[in-house]
Design a protein around this motif. Structure first.
Motif, PDB file in Angstrom:
ATOM      1  N   GLN A  64      -1.845  50.591 -46.679  1.00 17.70           N
ATOM      2  CA  GLN A  64      -2.369  49.447 -46.461  1.00 17.70           C
ATOM      3  C   GLN A  64      -1.380  48.131 -46.695  1.00 17.70           C
ATOM      4  N   LEU A  65      -1.688  47.236 -46.137  1.00 19.03           N
ATOM      5  CA  LEU A  65      -0.695  46.107 -46.163  1.00 19.03           C
ATOM      6  C   LEU A  65      -1.478  44.783 -46.476  1.00 19.03           C
ATOM      7  N   PHE A  66      -1.177  44.037 -47.392  1.00 13.04           N
ATOM      8  CA  PHE A  66      -1.775  42.644 -47.920  1.00 13.04           C
ATOM      9  C   PHE A  66      -0.779  41.870 -47.666  1.00 13.04           C
ATOM     10  N   VAL A  67      -1.552  40.391 -47.252  1.00 15.72           N
ATOM     11  CA  VAL A  67      -0.444  39.195 -47.253  1.00 15.72           C
ATOM     12  C   VAL A  67      -1.147  38.370 -48.377  1.00 15.72           C
ATOM     13  N   TYR A  68      -0.369  37.876 -49.151  1.00 17.94           N
ATOM     14  CA  TYR A  68      -1.015  36.912 -50.335  1.00 17.94           C
ATOM     15  C   TYR A  68      -0.300  35.401 -50.080  1.00 17.94           C
ATOM     16  N   ASP A  69      -0.802  34.337 -50.536  1.00 16.58           N
ATOM     17  CA  ASP A  69      -0.273  33.248 -50.951  1.00 16.58           C
ATOM     18  C   ASP A  69       0.116  33.217 -52.276  1.00 16.58           C
ATOM     19  N   ARG A  70       1.242  32.867 -52.698  1.00 17.37           N
ATOM     20  CA  ARG A  70       1.226  32.999 -54.167  1.00 17.37           C
ATOM     21  C   ARG A  70       1.251  31.666 -54.724  1.00 17.37           C
ATOM     22  N   ASP A  71       0.382  31.911 -55.702  1.00 13.29           N
ATOM     23  CA  ASP A  71      -0.053  30.497 -56.790  1.00 13.29           C
ATOM     24  C   ASP A  71       0.189  30.663 -58.119  1.00 13.29           C
ATOM     25  N   LYS A  86       2.370  51.212 -55.120  1.00 13.02           N
ATOM     26  CA  LYS A  86       2.260  49.876 -54.701  1.00 13.02           C
ATOM     27  C   LYS A  86       3.627  49.095 -54.650  1.00 13.02           C
ATOM     28  N   LEU A  87       4.018  48.362 -53.659  1.00 12.04           N
ATOM     29  CA  LEU A  87       5.374  47.921 -53.474  1.00 12.04           C
ATOM     30  C   LEU A  87       5.094  46.424 -52.800  1.00 12.04           C
ATOM     31  N   LYS A  88       6.064  45.428 -53.289  1.00 16.11           N
ATOM     32  CA  LYS A  88       5.854  44.119 -53.011  1.00 16.11           C
ATOM     33  C   LYS A  88       7.226  43.494 -52.395  1.00 16.11           C
ATOM     34  N   THR A  89       7.126  42.523 -51.631  1.00 20.64           N
ATOM     35  CA  THR A  89       8.196  41.724 -51.378  1.00 20.64           C
ATOM     36  C   THR A  89       8.331  40.640 -51.904  1.00 20.64           C
ATOM     37  N   PRO A 135       3.949  32.928 -48.728  1.00 15.96           N
ATOM     38  CA  PRO A 135       3.516  34.341 -48.605  1.00 15.96           C
ATOM     39  C   PRO A 135       4.383  35.362 -48.862  1.00 15.96           C
ATOM     40  N   CYS A 136       3.756  36.570 -49.661  1.00 16.38           N
ATOM     41  CA  CYS A 136       4.599  37.923 -49.514  1.00 16.38           C
ATOM     42  C   CYS A 136       3.554  38.888 -49.336  1.00 16.38           C
ATOM     43  N   VAL A 137       4.163  40.168 -49.221  1.00 16.50           N
ATOM     44  CA  VAL A 137       3.684  41.286 -48.674  1.00 16.50           C
ATOM     45  C   VAL A 137       3.510  42.376 -49.611  1.00 16.50           C
ATOM     46  N   VAL A 138       2.301  42.973 -49.791  1.00 17.23           N
ATOM     47  CA  VAL A 138       1.925  44.066 -50.580  1.00 17.23           C
ATOM     48  C   VAL A 138       1.683  45.199 -49.769  1.00 17.23           C
ATOM     49  N   PHE A 139       2.293  46.518 -50.246  1.00 10.94           N
ATOM     50  CA  PHE A 139       1.867  47.625 -49.595  1.00 10.94           C
ATOM     51  C   PHE A 139       1.366  48.700 -50.787  1.00 10.94           C
ATOM     52  N   GLN A 140       0.173  49.392 -50.231  1.00 12.37           N
ATOM     53  CA  GLN A 140      -0.353  50.320 -51.213  1.00 12.37           C
ATOM     54  C   GLN A 140      -0.644  51.594 -50.334  1.00 12.37           C
ATOM     55  N   GLU A 197      -5.014  41.298 -44.044  1.00  9.71           N
ATOM     56  CA  GLU A 197      -4.689  42.742 -44.425  1.00  9.71           C
ATOM     57  C   GLU A 197      -4.778  43.681 -43.026  1.00  9.71           C
ATOM     58  N   ALA A 198      -4.196  44.701 -43.049  1.00 13.14           N
ATOM     59  CA  ALA A 198      -4.188  45.465 -42.089  1.00 13.14           C
ATOM     60  C   ALA A 198      -3.730  47.035 -42.804  1.00 13.14           C
TER      61      ALA A 198
END
Length: 319
Positions: free
Chosen positions: A222-229, A192-195, A182-187, A239-240
């Motif tokens: 806005q917060l989005f969590v993604y699984d990096r592939d 746009k920022l990313k961990t 996982p990583c977290v993206v903020f917008q 998301e939240a």
């Protein structure tokens, strides 16, 4: 610190990179900031009319502009340019002195020369109560193409530092390992920022700081969590969205002198927010701080813990 709004207006006679056209977008870079416009499909005279916000920490750094043709695997270059933001900032510092000028008054002109990428004279004018600069940039390292820009100034309230602490019981997206990367993206608006990615963990600990520039009125985050592939598109893990108005309102109260640890406001979970439990805004170490745990939506499970900390900007001199 202030933000310069770069309005990417349009491209003129851009290079052809596909069979008969291109799918162009613009990338703006300054120091470690990278901002992109949307892609306009099949058009070598695209109209973006899109605003990108640059935070100015060192006005002596040049702003770089790149045009790319969007492709499925590798984007093709369609030229680049560079421009100096100092002339605009020097005029913007005198904004208070310019109040009362007739709308459309030309303040200064910048001529094309060997050092800049201007295709024609660029004018800095007083328009609608603010300083504006219009420019046409001739793209280099390409057979043809120009990009039209407009610069204006936006004042910032301050900086919001988001400490992304950890994820709790996140969703499984890698069936083989029964885990996720996982990583977290903020917008927020155009920002746009990313961990970083934490590999093979459903309870990752990032403890990573990301910083957003906040203007008035503040937008929701806005917060989005993604699984990096690596070989396919990143999978969504929920998301939240959270409102930063409460912490901004607390900052505007002027709380200097409060005892350390004083609770300023408590926000309870409800149907409108994604709070897992009550969130407290406190005065800590001379700053306004808010801790929150957000329940992710559009996913089977998962929470993310954050800490928000308001970073006050130094009093501007003239801007």
């Amino acid at each position: 610190m202030d933000r310069v709004i770069v309005r990417v207006k349009r491209g003129l006679n851009l290079a052809i990179r596909d069979a008969e056209s291109s799918d162009p977008y613009v990338l703006i870079k300054m120091a470690n900031q990278k901002l992109e416009t949307r892609v306009v499909e099949r058009n070598i005279n695209p109209e973006w009319n899109e605003d990108l916000a640059l935070s100015i920490s060192d006005p002596h750094l040049p702003v770089q502009l790149f045009v790319y043709d969007k492709d499925k695997f590798f984007d093709d270059k369609m030229g680049e340019a560079e421009f100096d933001i100092n002339p605009f900032l020097e005029v913007a510092k005198k904004r208070l002195e310019l109040e009362g000028l007739q709308d459309g008054t030309i303040i200064t002109k910048i001529e094309p020369n060997r050092q800049n990428c201007l295709a024609e004279e660029s004018q800095i004018v007083w328009k609608d109560g603010k300083v504006v600069q219009n420019m046409f940039l001739r793209l280099k390292n390409v057979e043809s193409g120009e990009v039209e820009l407009q610069l204006s100034m936006e004042n910032m309230l301050g900086l919001l530092r988001i400490r992304v602490q950890r994820g709790i019981n996140l969703a499984i997206r890698d069936t083989f390992s029964r885990s996720s990367d996982p990583c977290v993206v903020f917008q927020m608006g155009k920002q746009k920022l990313k961990t970083r990615v934490v590999k093979r963990s459903l309870n990752p600990e990032w403890n990573e700081d990301l910083t957003l520039c906040i203007s008035d009125p503040p937008l929701p985050v806005q917060l989005f969590v993604y699984d990096r592939d690596i070989f396919s598109f990143d999978d969504k893990m929920g998301e939240a969205e959270f409102d930063i108005n409460p912490i901004v309102e607390a900052v505007k109260m002027g709380l200097e002198g409060l005892p350390d640890g004083t609770t300023i406001r408590t926000i309870l979970p409800n149907r409108q927010n994604r709070l897992v439990e009550r969130s407290q805004i406190v005065w800590k170490d001379g700053q306004v701080v808010q801790n929150m745990a957000l329940r992710l939506k559009d996913v089977e499970c998962g929470e993310v813990e954050l800490q928000l900390r308001w970073i006050k900007l130094p009093t501007p001199s003239g801007l």
